[in-house]
Design an enzyme around this catalytic site. Structure first.
Site, short mmCIF file in Angstrom:
data_model
loop_
_atom_site.label_atom_id
_atom_site.label_comp_id
_atom_site.label_asym_id
_atom_site.label_seq_id
_atom_site.Cartn_x
_atom_site.Cartn_y
_atom_site.Cartn_z
N CYS A 1 -5.21 -0.29 8.70
CA CYS A 1 -4.80 -0.09 10.09
C CYS A 1 -4.07 -1.34 10.56
O CYS A 1 -4.67 -2.31 11.02
CB CYS A 1 -6.02 0.19 10.97
SG CYS A 1 -5.62 0.61 12.67
N ASP A 2 -2.74 -1.32 10.45
CA ASP A 2 -1.93 -2.50 10.76
C ASP A 2 -2.21 -3.11 12.14
O ASP A 2 -2.31 -4.32 12.27
CB ASP A 2 -0.44 -2.16 10.67
CG ASP A 2 -0.02 -1.74 9.28
OD1 ASP A 2 -0.57 -2.28 8.31
OD2 ASP A 2 0.86 -0.86 9.17
N PRO A 3 -2.26 -2.27 13.21
CA PRO A 3 -2.36 -2.89 14.54
C PRO A 3 -3.76 -3.34 14.93
O PRO A 3 -3.96 -3.77 16.07
CB PRO A 3 -1.87 -1.77 15.46
CG PRO A 3 -2.22 -0.52 14.75
CD PRO A 3 -2.06 -0.82 13.29
N ARG B 1 0.84 -1.20 0.00
CA ARG B 1 0.00 0.00 0.00
C ARG B 1 0.87 1.25 0.00
O ARG B 1 0.55 2.25 -0.66
CB ARG B 1 -0.96 -0.01 1.19
CG ARG B 1 -0.37 0.35 2.53
CD ARG B 1 -1.44 0.53 3.59
NE ARG B 1 -1.95 -0.75 4.03
CZ ARG B 1 -1.47 -1.43 5.06
NH1 ARG B 1 -0.43 -0.95 5.74
NH2 ARG B 1 -1.99 -2.58 5.43
#
Length: 794
Positions: free
Chosen positions: A471-473, A350
């Site tokens: 949102c990775d986390p 991304r």
């Protein structure tokens, strides 16, 4: 406190204590140098993986750049001690570690270099650093002038800590023939498979001078002694101890004993960096410090390189500070991302696509090869990898070893941006092999990516989130395969609409290898929007998603994480939010997410772990994804506001994100207007005293989106099939503005002017109105336009 000079191209800070964390960054094709106004520094270079040649006192874990880095006594830095040998008064440049107040202080940042102008100990000091266009080497220059009417006996000691490099082997010695301290280390490793990389690594760090030093020291502890860095023992008596570091923490200290007559000056130059062997260090000294004019020539070469993006859009508005940032510093940040890929050999997919989407606006055709590279690593199923390997040897590391579900949706957005700029629609028919599969046209790759995303939905029509989306986390919402993402479903709807627009404009005679046409993709977008409206509308805004356990989150009944910004932004972009729902969600964003420092990513911030949300909740409230003013997400909303015609609201939010436009905000942010940080502290409801502080981290997709918004929406100069489409959305308080846009080889000069009695926008070319607000251009021509806009009442 802050001065904007040369039209904003040069920014000066007049105190080392007012904004103690403020700094700048320099980069070239191989390295990155981050500098603090007080003298702290961090550097990385590619070999081919990112590596350091000076570091802190403890071995730091190899990881990505971190936000809000604290500075401490032994933080890596570039320090220059000055001592008057008669009075024994001592100072250090730029400020650390002695911290003696200077008579005057100026920290000046330009795109190609950093300079300090300091008066201390009755000496006029000019300290500067620049990089060449190629090679991992810092080029330092220090000039001293005696401003008194008496002779001065001075001691100059540049002190560059190298740090604890390795528990396996580290040492340092002075090399007389090179006028250099040279440190050696064996990078620590355990696995036999790591040995080839260790063997190939540059194991030396050097500080080389153009003058032969009188004395030197290579041992950090011997230099400091009992006095520490503020009053190092090494500066007493005859000076440095001329020791050799034998499995001790190394440092590079060179001593020059100077005598300056009244009004006399002296200049010293240094090079600091990594090397494979002594021959490489000798070549650096010979090229940069011995050959006449090379030091200056390298600075000029780097200036041309760092200006690679400037000038693609040049604006003049009623707000000169804004002009300086948009004309010089924003394009530079975009250029850095596109050239160095965030100092990574495996950028997240991304990030890679969005960063090069930004580079499109600076360099014609820049988005083509990155798109082809990304598609060549697409699985035959249509799934995109979590990272793009920039070379055959690169491996997916860190966050790219965690599966995320959003990467393919960025393909249509990046492709559409490239085509709008280039009109290169034949690209759609270019064959590209799948990773481990047969070649197929670019268009077939895009279709397969979207079809893969459509296959990853539940019975309600919502997209699975897995271990995280953008949102990775947010890694615990859907690891069992049932949790879904409202944002991802809306983003897929946007991607389908963008792809439909590409197909509508494409040449139908091209062999595209696709099965579905634009109307079918528009229908898919409506289906996705319908699913979100049916399942995730919470009465005033859209929920963020549904967990594996079936709990909706990002909803009114929550006490933490009640509302998220991203679903609202993308519901506007996708067209899911219409009529009363659009008005309701915009009101909710204003009431619950807006702060004086920008729009928070979510609110209220999480203060405790929620095991069906993920590690997002464990981040400190108001930092990063946990309720900060996360600028990438805020840019999405600004983009959506412009799409809705909310020009004044969008411009106000945009200006909140650009650093140091106002003195009061600059003091709170603690940052110079040299880049957009990835976030400002949020959690305004919990910690208003800390809200607004900059992360000081410039790796962010914010920059690319900001450049797109400014170019296409604020100034309304957007590419299309027929040429340059003109649809500005200037804030109502601007009576006029100017923009110069480089587009498809032509230069377009636009004067925007509000006029009384003007009912609608009119575009004039040589005083004749265009039939439609779209300009067909020819490469090499210069076109002047006047855009007449209605005055805004009130």
């Amino acid at each position: 406190m802050i001065e904007h000079l040369d039209g904003g191209r040069r920014v000066a800070l007049l105190s080392p204590t007012e904004l103690p964390k403020a700094g700048a960054f320099l980069y070239n094709r191989e390295m990155l140098l981050q500098l603090n106004c007080r003298g702290f520094a961090s550097a990385q270079f590619m070999q081919p993986e990112p590596a350091k040649y000076a570091q802190g006192p403890a071995l730091e874990a190899a990881t990505f750049m971190q936000p809000e880095q604290g500075y401490y006594a032994h933080h890596p830095g570039r320090f220059f001690y000055l001592q008057d040998q008669d009075s024994t008064e001592r100072a250090s440049l730029p400020y650390e570690p002695v911290r003696r107040p200077h008579q005057s202080f100026r920290f000046e940042a330009e795109p190609e270099g950093v300079r300090w102008r300091i008066e201390t100990l009755d000496l006029a000091c000019t300290l500067s650093v620049s990089l060449p266009e190629h090679g991992a080497v810092e080029l330092w220059q220090l000039s001293l002038k005696n401003t008194t009417d008496r002779p001065r006996r001075l001691r100059l000691v540049p002190y560059f800590p190298i740090g604890n490099r390795s528990w396996m082997a580290q040492s340092a010695r002075f090399e007389p023939a090179l006028h250099a301290v040279v440190a050696h280390c064996v990078p620590p490793y355990q696995k036999l498979s790591q040995y080839p990389a260790v063997k190939a690594a540059k194991a030396l760090t050097y500080l080389v001078s153009d003058h032969r030093p009188d004395r030197w020291e290579t041992r950090q502890q011997a230099f400091e002694g009992e006095g520490g860095l503020t009053h190092p023992d090494g500066l007493a008596g005859e000076g440095l101890g001329q020791g050799t570091a034998l499995y001790e923490v190394p440092a590079a200290a060179l001593q020059f004993d100077l005598t300056l007559a009244p009004g006399a000056s002296v200049t010293h130059r240094f090079a600091f960096g990594p090397a494979a062997d002594l021959d490489e260090i000798a070549a650096v000294r010979r090229h940069f410090l011995s050959e006449p004019g090379q030091f200056e020539a390298s600075a000029q070469s780097h200036r041309a390189f760092s200006d690679g993006g400037a000038g693609a859009l040049a604006v003049t508005t009623p707000e000169p500070k804004l002009d300086g940032f948009l004309n010089h510093w924003l394009p530079r940040q975009v250029h850095y991302h596109g050239v160095l890929n965030r100092m990574s050999t495996d950028p997240q997919t991304r990030n890679y696509l969005q960063d090069h989407q930004g580079l499109n606006y600076l360099q014609a055709g820049a988005g083509r090869e990155p798109l082809l590279k990304a598609l060549s690593q697409q699985a035959p199923s249509g799934a995109m990898p979590d990272g793009i390997r920039l070379s055959a040897e690169a491996q997916l590391k860190y966050i790219n070893q965690v599966p995320h579900t959003d990467h393919g949706i960025w393909l249509p957005l990046a492709l559409k941006a490239y085509l709008d700029e280039s009109d290169d629609y034949p690209l759609l028919a270019v064959p590209v092999p799948f990773d481990g599969g047969a070649p197929a046209p670019v268009a077939a790759h895009l279709e397969r990516a979207l079809l893969w995303h459509l296959s990853q939905r539940d019975a309600r029509g919502l997209c699975f989130i897995g271990q995280g989306d953008w949102c990775d986390p947010m890694n615990m919402v859907g690891p069992e395969g049932r949790g879904v993402s409202g944002w991802l479903t809306l983003a897929l709807a946007v991607a389908c609409r963008q792809w439909a627009q590409v197909l509508e404009a494409a040449d139908t005679t091209l062999g595209l290898g696709i099965e579905l046409g634009p109307e079918q993709w528009r229908a898919w977008a409506e289906t996705l929007n319908g699913a979100v409206n049916r399942e995730l509308w919470d009465g005033q805004w859209y929920a963020r998603g549904i967990t594996d356990g079936g709990r909706r989150f990002g909803v009114a009944e929550e006490t933490e994480g009640r509302i998220y910004l991203n679903p609202q932004s993308w519901a506007l972009m996708s067209g899911a939010a219409q009529g009363p729902r659009k008005e309701a969600l915009m009101a909710a964003v204003s009431a619950q997410l807006a702060t004086p420092h920008g729009l928070q990513m979510l609110a209220p911030a999480y203060t405790r772990m929620q095991e069906d949300i993920g590690r997002l909740c464990q981040k400190f409230p108001g930092s990063a994804e946990n309720g900060s003013v996360y600028n990438h997400a805020a840019m999405f909303y600004i983009h959506a506001l412009y799409q809705q015609g909310e020009a004044d609201g969008a411009f106000a939010e945009l200006c909140r994100l650009i650093p140091a436009l106002e003195t009061e905000r600059a003091t709170r942010q603690g940052q110079l207007p040299l880049y957009l940080p990835n976030y400002y502290r949020g959690a305004f409801e919990h910690h208003p005293e800390a809200a607004g502080q900059s992360s000081q981290l410039f790796n962010t997709g914010t920059a690319a989106w900001c450049l797109r918004i400014v170019t296409e929406q604020l100034f309304g100069l957007k590419g299309g099939r027929d040429g340059l489409e003109i649809a500005p959305q200037l804030p109502s308080h601007w009576a006029e503005a100017w923009a110069v846009r480089q587009f498809r080889g032509a230069e377009v000069r636009v004067h925007y002017r509000r006029e009384a009695g003007q009912r609608a926008m009119t575009v004039l070319r040589e005083d004749a109105p265009l039939a439609a607000p779209c300009l067909a251009v020819q490469a090499g021509e210069c076109v002047e336009l006047t855009v007449l806009l209605p005055e805004v009442e009130g």
